[in-house]
Write an enzyme that holds these catalytic residues in place. Structure first.
Site, PDB file in Angstrom:
ATOM      1  N   GLU A 150      -1.905 -13.870   3.403  1.00 30.06           N
ATOM      2  CA  GLU A 150      -0.560 -13.568   3.889  1.00 30.06           C
ATOM      3  C   GLU A 150       0.233 -14.884   3.946  1.00 30.06           C
ATOM      4  OE1 GLU A 150      -0.102 -10.331   5.031  1.00 30.06           O
ATOM      5  OE2 GLU A 150      -2.211  -9.823   4.776  1.00 30.06           O
TER       6      GLU A 150
ATOM      7  N   ASP B 162      -8.585 -10.868  12.056  1.00 33.46           N
ATOM      8  CA  ASP B 162      -8.568  -9.687  11.189  1.00 33.46           C
ATOM      9  C   ASP B 162      -9.996  -9.129  11.053  1.00 33.46           C
ATOM     10  OD1 ASP B 162      -7.107  -8.116   8.841  1.00 33.46           O
ATOM     11  OD2 ASP B 162      -8.985  -8.883   8.004  1.00 33.46           O
TER      12      ASP B 162
ATOM     13  N   VAL C 152       0.844  -1.202   0.000  1.00 32.42           N
ATOM     14  CA  VAL C 152       0.000   0.000   0.000  1.00 32.42           C
ATOM     15  C   VAL C 152       0.880   1.253   0.000  1.00 32.42           C
ATOM     16  CG1 VAL C 152      -1.860   1.241   1.174  1.00 32.42           C
ATOM     17  CG2 VAL C 152      -1.778  -1.258   1.290  1.00 32.42           C
TER      18      VAL C 152
ATOM     19  N   GLY D 188      -1.678 -14.602  -3.950  1.00 33.18           N
ATOM     20  CA  GLY D 188      -1.273 -13.408  -3.220  1.00 33.18           C
ATOM     21  C   GLY D 188      -2.376 -12.785  -2.384  1.00 33.18           C
TER      22      GLY D 188
ATOM     23  N   LYS E 230      -5.682  -1.609  11.209  1.00 31.08           N
ATOM     24  CA  LYS E 230      -6.884  -2.081  11.933  1.00 31.08           C
ATOM     25  C   LYS E 230      -6.540  -2.699  13.279  1.00 31.08           C
ATOM     26  CE  LYS E 230      -5.742  -5.662   9.066  1.00 31.08           C
ATOM     27  NZ  LYS E 230      -5.331  -5.828   7.705  1.00 31.08           N
TER      28      LYS E 230
ATOM     29  N   LYS F 121     -11.854  -5.465  12.484  1.00 29.00           N
ATOM     30  CA  LYS F 121     -12.677  -4.594  11.643  1.00 29.00           C
ATOM     31  C   LYS F 121     -14.089  -4.444  12.238  1.00 29.00           C
ATOM     32  CE  LYS F 121      -9.862  -5.800   7.654  1.00 29.00           C
ATOM     33  NZ  LYS F 121      -9.636  -6.801   6.597  1.00 29.00           N
TER      34      LYS F 121
ATOM     35  N   ALA G 239       9.750   6.707   5.526  1.00 23.97           N
ATOM     36  CA  ALA G 239      10.559   5.985   6.511  1.00 23.97           C
ATOM     37  C   ALA G 239      10.390   4.486   6.315  1.00 23.97           C
ATOM     38  CB  ALA G 239      10.129   6.378   7.920  1.00 23.97           C
TER      39      ALA G 239
HETATM   40  N1  HSE Z   1      -5.777  -9.831   5.132  1.00 27.36           N
HETATM   41  C1  HSE Z   1      -6.891  -9.018   4.794  1.00 27.36           C
HETATM   42  C2  HSE Z   1      -7.879  -9.798   3.933  1.00 27.36           C
HETATM   43  C3  HSE Z   1      -6.528  -7.795   3.994  1.00 27.36           C
HETATM   44  O1  HSE Z   1      -7.619 -10.941   3.555  1.00 27.36           O
HETATM   45  O2  HSE Z   1      -8.919  -9.246   3.628  1.00 27.36           O
HETATM   46  C4  HSE Z   1      -6.246  -6.557   4.727  1.00 27.36           C
HETATM   47  O3  HSE Z   1      -7.143  -6.229   5.733  1.00 27.36           O
END
Ligand code: HSE
Length: 440
Positions: free
Chosen positions: A192, A203, A18, A189, A107, A207, A47
Site C-alpha cells: 500500500e 494486517d 477488488v 503495487g 479483515k 488474519k 455505492a
Molecule cells: N496488504 C495485504 C498484503 C493484502 O500485502 O498481503 C490484503 O490483505
C-alpha cells in the site's frame, strides 16, 4: 428476509481494485453466475464516494450511487468492499438486521467486531461470509470451517501478508536492504502507499485472529494476537539465517495448548526444507495441522483485484444459493456447462524424449527433420557422452545418446513423431518419452 421475486439483487459497497472486478464479473458473467446459483442474479447498484473516480473496470453510470444506505435497504446480498471500520460496520449491521446476506473481505472489521456481527446475523436470520478476508484467492476459511469441522485443528501457521513476504524474499534472494525491497514492492503495487499495517504485522495479526476463531471454535480478536513486524529484520539477520540453512518469514501462528491457545505474528526462522519456505514473492500459504488429517497446505495469491474477487464471488454464489432454496434443495453440483472429457490425443504439453542413436554425421539433422515435419519444436537437446570408470567423458564407439525437450506440442503430433523416429535407421531405440510440466 422473505423474497418476493425470483431475481436475487446484489448491492456492492465500494469499487476499489477488488470491487471493480466483482462488478465486472457480475455484469459480464451474469449468465454464468446465475446458472451457478440456479436463479437470475442482478447487480442493482454500486455505492461509491466519488462516481467520477477512475476505476480498473468502467462501471455503467446508472449503477453508481453515493447513497449506500438506500442500496443496502433494497438488496438481497450486500458485498462490502469499502474496508476499515466505519462506515463499513454500520452498513453491514444494517443489512444483517434486515436478514440479508453479507459478503465481505474486511479483515480489520472481522478481527475486531466479528463476534458481534456474527451474533447480529444469527439473531436476525442474516448470513455473514468473509472468505476473501484471509489469503485473498486461497480457499482457506471454508476448508477450516466445513471440511475440517469433524476434526481437531491443533496448529495453523501462515504466510498471510504478501507485502512482507515479498520484502523478505527480495532481501533473501537479491541481498536488497529492507528500504529498497519495500520501495520495489510499492513500485510493483504489492504494498500500500502507506504500508505501516503490513510491515508492522497488524494486517497478518487480523488474519491470525480470524483463522484462530474458526480453527479453534473460540472467539478471538486482534487484541489476543502478539504482534511483531519485520522492520527490525536486517540483511545481516537474513544472511546469518541462510548460512545455517534457514529462511526468515513473517508467520502468523496459532497453536493450541492444554489451557488455551497462543496466537502470534513475528519474523520466524524456517528450515529451507519446510513447505512454507518455498513460498516466494507476494504469494500466501497457510499450513494447517489437524489431529486426524495431519498436515495440509493451502497456497495462492493473497492479494490483488482479480484473485480476491474470486473468493468474493465464491461466497456470493454460496449465499445466493441459500436464498434461492432451503439448504436441502440447493444445487450441490452445477451442470450447466457442456464440456466433454477429451481423449489424451487432444492434450498439449512439453515432452522429453531419450534415444540411442548412431554416432555419425547427419543423425541430428534427420531427427530434427522428423520433429519439424510433425510440427514439434525443440526447446533443448543434449548429447551426453559416456562416462568411463575413470570419470572421463568420451563418445561411445557403439553410438550416442540424444535427449530432447520439446516446446508445447500436441499429444497426437508427438505420438506420430515418436513412431517416425522409431522408423529411422539412425535411431536404435527410443528409450523413454515423458511429459514435462513447466511453470506457467
Ligand atoms: N496488504 C495485504 C498484503 C493484502 O500485502 O498481503 C490484503 O490483505
Amino acid at each position: 428476509m422473505t423474497r418476493t421475486e425470483d431475481t436475487i439483487r446484489i448491492g456492492l459497497l465500494g469499487a476499489g481494485s477488488v470491487g471493480a472486478q466483482v462488478a465486472r464479473t457480475l455484469v459480464e458473467e451474469r449468465e454464468m453466475i446465475s446458472a451457478r446459483v440456479g436463479t437470475p442474479v442482478r447487480l442493482v447498484g454500486v455505492a461509491v464516494r466519488d462516481p467520477e473516480a477512475p476505476r480498473d473496470w468502467r462501471i455503467p453510470g446508472e449503477l453508481l450511487t453515493t447513497d449506500a444506505e438506500a442500496l443496502v435497504d433494497q438488496a438481497d446480498v450486500i458485498v462490502e468492499l469499502i474496508g476499515g471500520l466505519e462506515p463499513a460496520a454500520g452498513l453491514i449491521d444494517r443489512a444483517l438486521r434486515r436478514g440479508a446476506a453479507v459478503v465481505t473481505g474486511n479483515k480489520a472489521l472481522l478481527a475486531t467486531r466479528g463476534a458481534e456481527l456474527n451474533a447480529v446475523a444469527a439473531e436476525h436470520g442474516g448470513v455473514l461470509r468473509y472468505e476473501a478476508s484471509v489469503g485473498g484467492a486461497i480457499p482457506i476459511l471454508r476448508p477450516i470451517e466445513e471440511s475440517l469441522s469433524g476434526d481437531r485443528v491443533v496448529k495453523v501457521m501462515g504466510i498471510v501478508n504478501g507485502t512482507t513476504n515479498y520484502i523478505l524474499d527480495q532481501m533473501d534472494s537479491t541481498g536488497a536492504a529492507f528500504d529498497d525491497a519495500l520501495a520495489e514492492a510499492q513500485r510493483l503495487g504489492f504494498a500500500e502507499a502507506d504500508p505501516t499495517s503490513d510491515v508492522a504485522g497488524r494486517d497478518a495479526a487480523a488474519k491470525a485472529a480470524i483463522l484462530s476463531t474458526l480453527a479453534f471454535h473460540a472467539p478471538y480478536s486482534l487484541d489476543d494476537v502478539h504482534c511483531e513486524g519485520i522492520t527490525e529484520v536486517t540483511q545481516e539477520d537474513i544472511e546469518a539465517a541462510a548460512m545455517s540453512g534457514y529462511v526468515i518469514k513473517l508467520l502468523a501462528i496459532a497453536e493450541k495448548q492444554t489451557e488455551g491457545a497462543v496466537l502470534r505474528v513475528h519474523p520466524t526462522l524456517l528450515p529451507r526444507t519446510h513447505p512454507l519456505a518455498s513460498v516466494r514473492g507476494a504469494f500466501n500459504a497457510v499450513f494447517v495441522v489437524a489431529e486426524n488429517a495431519g498436515e495440509l497446505m493451502f497456497y495462492g495469491q493473497g492479494a490483488g483485484g482479480r484473485p480476491t474477487s474470486s473468493a468474493i464471488m465464491g461466497d456470493l454464489v454460496a449465499v445466493a444459493r441459500r436464498l434461492r432454496a432451503p439448504l436441502a434443495e440447493s444445487p450441490t453440483i452445477s451442470s450447466e456447462v457442456q464440456l466433454p472429457a477429451l481423449p489424451i490425443e487432444k492434450a498439449t504439453t512439453q515432452y522429453y524424449i531419450d534415444m540411442d542413436v548412431a554416432d555419425r554425421e547427419g543423425v541430428i539433422a534427420e531427427i530434427a527433420h522428423v520433429l519439424a515435419e510433425h510440427h514439434v519444436s525443440i526447446e533443448s537437446m543434449r548429447q551426453p557422452g559416456v562416462v568411463t570408470t575413470e570419470g572421463e567423458v568420451e563418445d561411445s564407439d557403439n553410438g550416442a545418446k540424444v535427449q530432447i525437450v520439446t516446446h508445447l506440442a500436441r499429444e497426437k503430433d508427438l505420438q506420430e513423431t515418436v513412431d517416425a523416429l522409431h522408423a529411422l535407421d539412425v535411431v536404435k531405440t527410443v528409450n523413454s518419452v515423458l511429459r514435462v510440466e513447466v511453470e506457467k
